[in-house]
Design a protein around this motif. Structure first.
Motif, PDB file in Angstrom:
ATOM      1  N   MET A  19       0.814  -1.193   0.000  1.00 39.77           N
ATOM      2  CA  MET A  19       0.000   0.000   0.000  1.00 39.77           C
ATOM      3  C   MET A  19       0.858   1.258   0.000  1.00 39.77           C
ATOM      4  O   MET A  19       0.337   2.332  -0.138  1.00 39.77           O
ATOM      5  N   ALA A  20       2.141   1.098   0.159  1.00 39.67           N
ATOM      6  CA  ALA A  20       3.004   2.269   0.209  1.00 39.67           C
ATOM      7  C   ALA A  20       3.078   2.949  -1.153  1.00 39.67           C
ATOM      8  O   ALA A  20       3.347   4.140  -1.231  1.00 39.67           O
ATOM      9  N   GLY A  21       2.810   2.206  -2.240  1.00 36.76           N
ATOM     10  CA  GLY A  21       2.912   2.785  -3.562  1.00 36.76           C
ATOM     11  C   GLY A  21       1.656   3.528  -4.009  1.00 36.76           C
ATOM     12  O   GLY A  21       1.645   4.135  -5.063  1.00 36.76           O
ATOM     13  N   LEU A  22       0.583   3.462  -3.232  1.00 36.71           N
ATOM     14  CA  LEU A  22      -0.663   4.123  -3.615  1.00 36.71           C
ATOM     15  C   LEU A  22      -0.638   5.599  -3.249  1.00 36.71           C
ATOM     16  O   LEU A  22      -0.028   5.988  -2.248  1.00 36.71           O
ATOM     17  N   PRO A  23      -1.303   6.422  -4.037  1.00 31.63           N
ATOM     18  CA  PRO A  23      -1.425   7.822  -3.655  1.00 31.63           C
ATOM     19  C   PRO A  23      -2.212   7.959  -2.350  1.00 31.63           C
ATOM     20  O   PRO A  23      -2.986   7.077  -1.985  1.00 31.63           O
ATOM     21  N   ALA A  24      -2.021   9.064  -1.668  1.00 30.01           N
ATOM     22  CA  ALA A  24      -2.645   9.269  -0.359  1.00 30.01           C
ATOM     23  C   ALA A  24      -4.164   9.182  -0.420  1.00 30.01           C
ATOM     24  O   ALA A  24      -4.799   8.721   0.519  1.00 30.01           O
ATOM     25  N   LYS A  25      -4.779   9.607  -1.515  1.00 32.34           N
ATOM     26  CA  LYS A  25      -6.245   9.592  -1.605  1.00 32.34           C
ATOM     27  C   LYS A  25      -6.801   8.178  -1.752  1.00 32.34           C
ATOM     28  O   LYS A  25      -7.946   7.927  -1.436  1.00 32.34           O
ATOM     29  N   LEU A  26      -5.981   7.229  -2.238  1.00 31.60           N
ATOM     30  CA  LEU A  26      -6.454   5.872  -2.445  1.00 31.60           C
ATOM     31  C   LEU A  26      -6.171   4.952  -1.254  1.00 31.60           C
ATOM     32  O   LEU A  26      -6.670   3.842  -1.216  1.00 31.60           O
ATOM     33  N   ARG A  27      -5.392   5.399  -0.296  1.00 37.17           N
ATOM     34  CA  ARG A  27      -5.093   4.585   0.877  1.00 37.17           C
ATOM     35  C   ARG A  27      -6.302   4.546   1.802  1.00 37.17           C
ATOM     36  O   ARG A  27      -7.094   5.482   1.861  1.00 37.17           O
ATOM     37  N   LEU A  28      -6.423   3.453   2.527  1.00 33.69           N
ATOM     38  CA  LEU A  28      -7.511   3.289   3.471  1.00 33.69           C
ATOM     39  C   LEU A  28      -7.253   4.159   4.693  1.00 33.69           C
ATOM     40  O   LEU A  28      -6.259   3.984   5.394  1.00 33.69           O
ATOM     41  N   GLN A  29      -8.139   5.104   4.928  1.00 31.87           N
ATOM     42  CA  GLN A  29      -7.971   6.033   6.035  1.00 31.87           C
ATOM     43  C   GLN A  29      -8.773   5.560   7.251  1.00 31.87           C
ATOM     44  O   GLN A  29      -9.849   4.991   7.105  1.00 31.87           O
ATOM     45  N   PRO A  30      -8.262   5.798   8.455  1.00 28.60           N
ATOM     46  CA  PRO A  30      -8.989   5.385   9.660  1.00 28.60           C
ATOM     47  C   PRO A  30     -10.388   6.017   9.766  1.00 28.60           C
ATOM     48  O   PRO A  30     -11.314   5.378  10.243  1.00 28.60           O
ATOM     49  N   THR A  31     -10.523   7.247   9.300  1.00 28.08           N
ATOM     50  CA  THR A  31     -11.837   7.885   9.376  1.00 28.08           C
ATOM     51  C   THR A  31     -12.825   7.218   8.423  1.00 28.08           C
ATOM     52  O   THR A  31     -14.013   7.137   8.729  1.00 28.08           O
ATOM     53  N   ALA A  32     -12.335   6.699   7.294  1.00 28.95           N
ATOM     54  CA  ALA A  32     -13.220   6.005   6.356  1.00 28.95           C
ATOM     55  C   ALA A  32     -13.695   4.683   6.954  1.00 28.95           C
ATOM     56  O   ALA A  32     -14.860   4.310   6.808  1.00 28.95           O
ATOM     57  N   VAL A  33     -12.801   3.980   7.640  1.00 24.00           N
ATOM     58  CA  VAL A  33     -13.178   2.718   8.286  1.00 24.00           C
ATOM     59  C   VAL A  33     -14.182   2.983   9.397  1.00 24.00           C
ATOM     60  O   VAL A  33     -15.194   2.287   9.525  1.00 24.00           O
ATOM     61  N   LYS A  34     -13.925   3.984  10.203  1.00 26.06           N
ATOM     62  CA  LYS A  34     -14.827   4.347  11.306  1.00 26.06           C
ATOM     63  C   LYS A  34     -16.206   4.719  10.769  1.00 26.06           C
ATOM     64  O   LYS A  34     -17.228   4.292  11.309  1.00 26.06           O
TER      65      LYS A  34
END
Length: 52
Positions: free
Chosen positions: A1-16
């Motif tokens: 996941m390190a190669g993905l742009p910041a907008k495509l990474r799974l964010q904790p707020t999205a999971v919550k």
């Protein structure tokens, strides 16, 4: 996941947010269906022992 742009990474707020929406949907579904008799019979009442 390190190669993905910041907008495509799974964010904790999205999971919550997804978890909270899931809980809200499940609660709303139970409210609409209201299977209280089935829940009581299945989970709260002890089954009577079988007599031979």
């Amino acid at each position: 996941m390190a190669g993905l742009p910041a907008k495509l990474r799974l964010q904790p707020t999205a999971v919550k947010s997804a978890v909270l929406w899931g809980v809200a949907a499940a609660t709303g579904g139970l409210y609409l269906v209201q299977p209280w008799g089935w829940i009581k019979k299945t989970f709260l009442e002890k089954p009577e022992p079988e007599q031979k």
